[in-house]
Design an enzyme around this catalytic site. Sequence first.
Site, PDB file in Angstrom:
ATOM      1  N   CYS A 130       0.830  -1.199   0.000  1.00 48.16           N
ATOM      2  CA  CYS A 130       0.000   0.000   0.000  1.00 48.16           C
ATOM      3  C   CYS A 130       0.868   1.253   0.000  1.00 48.16           C
ATOM      4  O   CYS A 130       1.376   1.667   1.052  1.00 48.16           O
ATOM      5  CB  CYS A 130      -0.929  -0.002   1.221  1.00 48.16           C
ATOM      6  N   CYS A 133      -0.548   4.111   2.207  1.00 52.46           N
ATOM      7  CA  CYS A 133      -0.401   3.916   3.658  1.00 52.46           C
ATOM      8  C   CYS A 133       1.065   4.078   4.086  1.00 52.46           C
ATOM      9  O   CYS A 133       1.353   4.672   5.116  1.00 52.46           O
ATOM     10  CB  CYS A 133      -0.834   2.516   4.092  1.00 52.46           C
ATOM     11  N   ASP A 134       1.991   3.505   3.307  1.00 51.02           N
ATOM     12  CA  ASP A 134       3.376   3.376   3.781  1.00 51.02           C
ATOM     13  C   ASP A 134       4.370   4.301   3.080  1.00 51.02           C
ATOM     14  O   ASP A 134       5.524   4.391   3.504  1.00 51.02           O
ATOM     15  CB  ASP A 134       3.855   1.926   3.570  1.00 51.02           C
TER      16      ASP A 134
END
Length: 301
Positions: A130, A133-134
């Site tokens: 992701c 997200c990261d």
Amino acid sequence: MKNVVVIGAGPAGMTAALYLSDAGVGVTLIEKGMYGGQMTTTARIANYPGFVDVAGWELSQHMFDQLAAAGVTITADTVTGIEKSGEGFTVKGINGSFSGDAVIIANGVTRRRIGCPGETEFAGRGVSYCAVCDGNFFRGRDVAVIGGGNSALEDAAYLAGICPNVYLIHRRDELRADEKYVRAAKSKENITFVYSHYPERIIGDDRVSGIEIRDLKTGEIKTLDVSGVFVAVGLDADNGGFGSLVDLTENGYIDADESCVTSCPGIFAAGDTRDKKLRQIVTATADGAVAAKQAIEYLNG
Ligand code: NAP
């Protein structure tokens, strides 16, 4: 009051729950993670009608707020299977069991793994599924993105905004992604397109320090020094727990057409989890409405 268990609070499940609630039917909406499903891991959404350009998390929040206003709550659990129970069903979770007169499966899909050495070992330590997200953990560092579809191109374009160099590694000479994603990625000067290469091994000590890739035409192996590897090689169905009650396709999707009706009376399937041609938020929400309508008709006999 009759009750329907809805498995999954992505766009399909949230829409189904909303329509059921509006019709005065009880709803148990179960979600194992964050509501919103794949929307939560999508940076920007520009093809959901009514929104010119909206962040994935924001569209999720709008859908959740609408649901909350209707009085629907979300139960946190991971569903493992469904059993028949008298006239209805028992949906089994890791933490509890949930009774329903009907069930709507809207559990979405899971991210596919590459399967190369180092992928599992370095998951969470440089290997990510992701970018939204990261990505921030890799700010200022070089990264690789694996895949040639919309997700990979979208991830590469997003990461190019925060990383000095992004390598897009794809196994063919031709990208699968839609033109607009290709155009957006190609407009970024710091994305290097590496075609006809396959991830051979992800390497590092405590964290990822590089990726070995194989040239599929010459067999030559080279190493790219990267701190992060973002895997975006597609999605897989995760319906093993339902296969004893509903028919699945050979790829594991639930065998249900646009009516969302499955082979088991009383169980319906909505969104990416069912066999369908176009997996988008708009088709998921449409499925949610159709599945709810079908479930209501089923309950009314
Ligand atoms: P996808 O379209 O299935 O593309 C997967 C890519 O990964 C393909 O390029 C494929 O290569 C490659 N691949 C598959 N298995 C691989 C493996 N084992 N090793 C290396 N490469 C591998 O998946 P996606 O990009 O995740 O998209 C999934 C769905 O979501 C699609 O329907 C897509 O349209 C949709 N989506 C929509 C949006 C949007 O509209 N906003 C954004 C993102 C995704 P080949 O090309 O050689 O098969």
